[in-house]
Design a protein around this motif. Sequence first.
Motif, PDB file in Angstrom:
ATOM      1  N   UNK A  41       0.864  -1.191   0.000  1.00 30.93           N
ATOM      2  CA  UNK A  41       0.000   0.000   0.000  1.00 30.93           C
ATOM      3  C   UNK A  41       0.890   1.228   0.000  1.00 30.93           C
ATOM      4  N   UNK A  42       0.499   2.260  -0.721  1.00 27.93           N
ATOM      5  CA  UNK A  42       1.320   3.463  -0.826  1.00 27.93           C
ATOM      6  C   UNK A  42       0.428   4.690  -0.926  1.00 27.93           C
ATOM      7  N   UNK A  43       1.018   5.833  -0.570  1.00 28.08           N
ATOM      8  CA  UNK A  43       0.307   7.098  -0.709  1.00 28.08           C
ATOM      9  C   UNK A  43       1.311   8.181  -1.075  1.00 28.08           C
ATOM     10  N   UNK A  44       0.865   9.212  -1.800  1.00 24.12           N
ATOM     11  CA  UNK A  44       1.777  10.292  -2.185  1.00 24.12           C
ATOM     12  C   UNK A  44       2.138  11.156  -0.981  1.00 24.12           C
ATOM     13  N   UNK A  45       3.400  11.511  -0.854  1.00 22.27           N
ATOM     14  CA  UNK A  45       3.855  12.342   0.249  1.00 22.27           C
ATOM     15  C   UNK A  45       3.491  13.799  -0.032  1.00 22.27           C
ATOM     16  N   UNK A  46       2.715  14.385   0.861  1.00 21.21           N
ATOM     17  CA  UNK A  46       2.277  15.773   0.705  1.00 21.21           C
ATOM     18  C   UNK A  46       2.384  16.494   2.038  1.00 21.21           C
ATOM     19  N   UNK A  47       2.535  17.798   1.977  1.00 20.63           N
ATOM     20  CA  UNK A  47       2.606  18.599   3.202  1.00 20.63           C
ATOM     21  C   UNK A  47       1.195  18.790   3.766  1.00 20.63           C
ATOM     22  N   UNK A 328      11.153  13.649  -0.273  1.00 21.63           N
ATOM     23  CA  UNK A 328      10.689  14.854  -0.949  1.00 21.63           C
ATOM     24  C   UNK A 328       9.197  14.737  -1.236  1.00 21.63           C
ATOM     25  N   UNK A 329       8.558  15.884  -1.267  1.00 27.85           N
ATOM     26  CA  UNK A 329       7.131  15.928  -1.530  1.00 27.85           C
ATOM     27  C   UNK A 329       6.815  15.311  -2.895  1.00 27.85           C
ATOM     28  N   UNK A 330       5.740  14.522  -2.946  1.00 30.39           N
ATOM     29  CA  UNK A 330       5.319  13.881  -4.179  1.00 30.39           C
ATOM     30  C   UNK A 330       5.740  12.426  -4.306  1.00 30.39           C
ATOM     31  N   UNK A 331       6.683  11.966  -3.494  1.00 26.90           N
ATOM     32  CA  UNK A 331       7.103  10.563  -3.551  1.00 26.90           C
ATOM     33  C   UNK A 331       5.967   9.639  -3.136  1.00 26.90           C
ATOM     34  N   UNK A 332       5.931   8.423  -3.726  1.00 24.11           N
ATOM     35  CA  UNK A 332       4.943   7.420  -3.340  1.00 24.11           C
ATOM     36  C   UNK A 332       5.516   6.605  -2.189  1.00 24.11           C
ATOM     37  N   UNK A 333       5.068   6.902  -0.986  1.00 33.59           N
ATOM     38  CA  UNK A 333       5.588   6.259   0.218  1.00 33.59           C
ATOM     39  C   UNK A 333       4.827   4.967   0.480  1.00 33.59           C
ATOM     40  N   UNK A 334       5.559   3.881   0.656  1.00 35.43           N
ATOM     41  CA  UNK A 334       4.941   2.579   0.951  1.00 35.43           C
ATOM     42  C   UNK A 334       4.594   2.541   2.432  1.00 35.43           C
ATOM     43  N   UNK A 335       3.332   2.330   2.721  1.00 36.91           N
ATOM     44  CA  UNK A 335       2.847   2.382   4.102  1.00 36.91           C
ATOM     45  C   UNK A 335       2.498   1.019   4.679  1.00 36.91           C
ATOM     46  N   UNK A 336       2.349  -0.001   3.835  1.00 40.45           N
ATOM     47  CA  UNK A 336       2.031  -1.353   4.310  1.00 40.45           C
ATOM     48  C   UNK A 336       2.660  -2.362   3.360  1.00 40.45           C
ATOM     49  N   UNK A 337       3.013  -3.522   3.895  1.00 35.86           N
ATOM     50  CA  UNK A 337       3.679  -4.539   3.102  1.00 35.86           C
ATOM     51  C   UNK A 337       5.167  -4.299   2.960  1.00 35.86           C
ATOM     52  N   UNK A 338       5.727  -3.427   3.805  1.00 42.30           N
ATOM     53  CA  UNK A 338       7.139  -3.058   3.704  1.00 42.30           C
ATOM     54  C   UNK A 338       8.032  -3.783   4.706  1.00 42.30           C
ATOM     55  N   UNK A 339       7.472  -4.756   5.431  1.00 44.00           N
ATOM     56  CA  UNK A 339       8.236  -5.394   6.506  1.00 44.00           C
ATOM     57  C   UNK A 339       9.487  -6.102   5.994  1.00 44.00           C
ATOM     58  N   UNK A 340       9.392  -6.776   4.850  1.00 47.08           N
ATOM     59  CA  UNK A 340      10.514  -7.573   4.362  1.00 47.08           C
ATOM     60  C   UNK A 340      11.071  -7.071   3.033  1.00 47.08           C
ATOM     61  N   UNK A 341      10.813  -5.809   2.725  1.00 52.21           N
ATOM     62  CA  UNK A 341      11.299  -5.259   1.466  1.00 52.21           C
ATOM     63  C   UNK A 341      12.804  -5.009   1.509  1.00 52.21           C
ATOM     64  N   UNK A 342      13.428  -5.112   0.346  1.00 56.09           N
ATOM     65  CA  UNK A 342      14.826  -4.749   0.161  1.00 56.09           C
ATOM     66  C   UNK A 342      14.913  -3.737  -0.970  1.00 56.09           C
TER      67      UNK A 342
END
Length: 351
Positions: A41-47, A328-342
Amino acid sequence: MRIYTVFCSLCVIACLSACTGGKGGGKVEGDGSLPAIREVSALPLARQTFSHVLSSSGKVAACAYADLYFRTAEMIAHVWVKNGDRVHKGQKIAELDLFQLKNALVQSSNSLKQAELEMQDVLIAQGYSPDRMEEIPAEIIQLAKVKSGYEQSMAQYEVAQYNLENGTLITPINGVIANLYGKEHNMAQASQTFCRVIDTGTMEVDFKILESELGMIGIGDEVEVVPYSAEIGKLQARISEINPQVDDKGTVRIKARVKGNSWLLDGMNVQVFVKQELKNQLVIPKSAVVLRNGKQVVFTLEGGKATCYDVHIALENAEEVVVASGLEEGMQVITAGNENLLQGTPVKIRK
């Protein structure tokens, strides 16, 4: 064989290492096989506005109280109140046996009258009429008072009158009786407080914050006070005082005033929460931050792959954090499913 085993172990560690700062550090090298695509799951980083909460423990203290005590050591004749009673300004609290005090006043009054007669005799002997005191020079009157002992008798009379008046304790404020331990038919202790009258209409909370948090609060800011007693519930208060000194533990003393609540008790322990709305912050969920080799990192979705960034977290609350640097603003930040990511792991958005 042993050298081969060590070489293989080093390869595995290299594959699992975290970001080295900045953008990722490159793709993870594999053995040529296609890795499984992970759903995230991801969401765009915004102020946005961040709800920041400072918490501290504190104690309740009365803004106004009066300690009442007898001026003389006499037997206590009457006690009309008990601890917890609500009293009003001018109300009688307790009274001594007044016999000795009244007798002392009568004796000092007689002594004063005798001294006044003697002073008149001195004035007559100097050729002046006591009926026309305004015509007598001040130095002559002073001399007459000294020779007759008038001033000493007057002082003794005033002390006797004062002791008699204070033989009855009267509350000077509205409030609640506390710390009353004196009993009828027992001797009053002139050097000890008989009781305390606490004005519960206006209470204040004394608490401390770190000096690094001092810039986040100011006089008049609203705070939330939560007593440990569940029956009272949450209360609102406003910061009324900031002590301009940092103690040896790096904290600053704060006072906040709570109005109109008679359920708070002097000395009660409470939790204090200072809430602030900080605008224009890079805010992400706490779930987006993971640990890699003891560092806080965040994965972003870029070109169908996970990219790792070292981040610095400035503030946090129960659900979110403020990113001070690393993203930086606008990046797609992964918020779930990131436990075992590389770094470079293929990912796709969950449907």
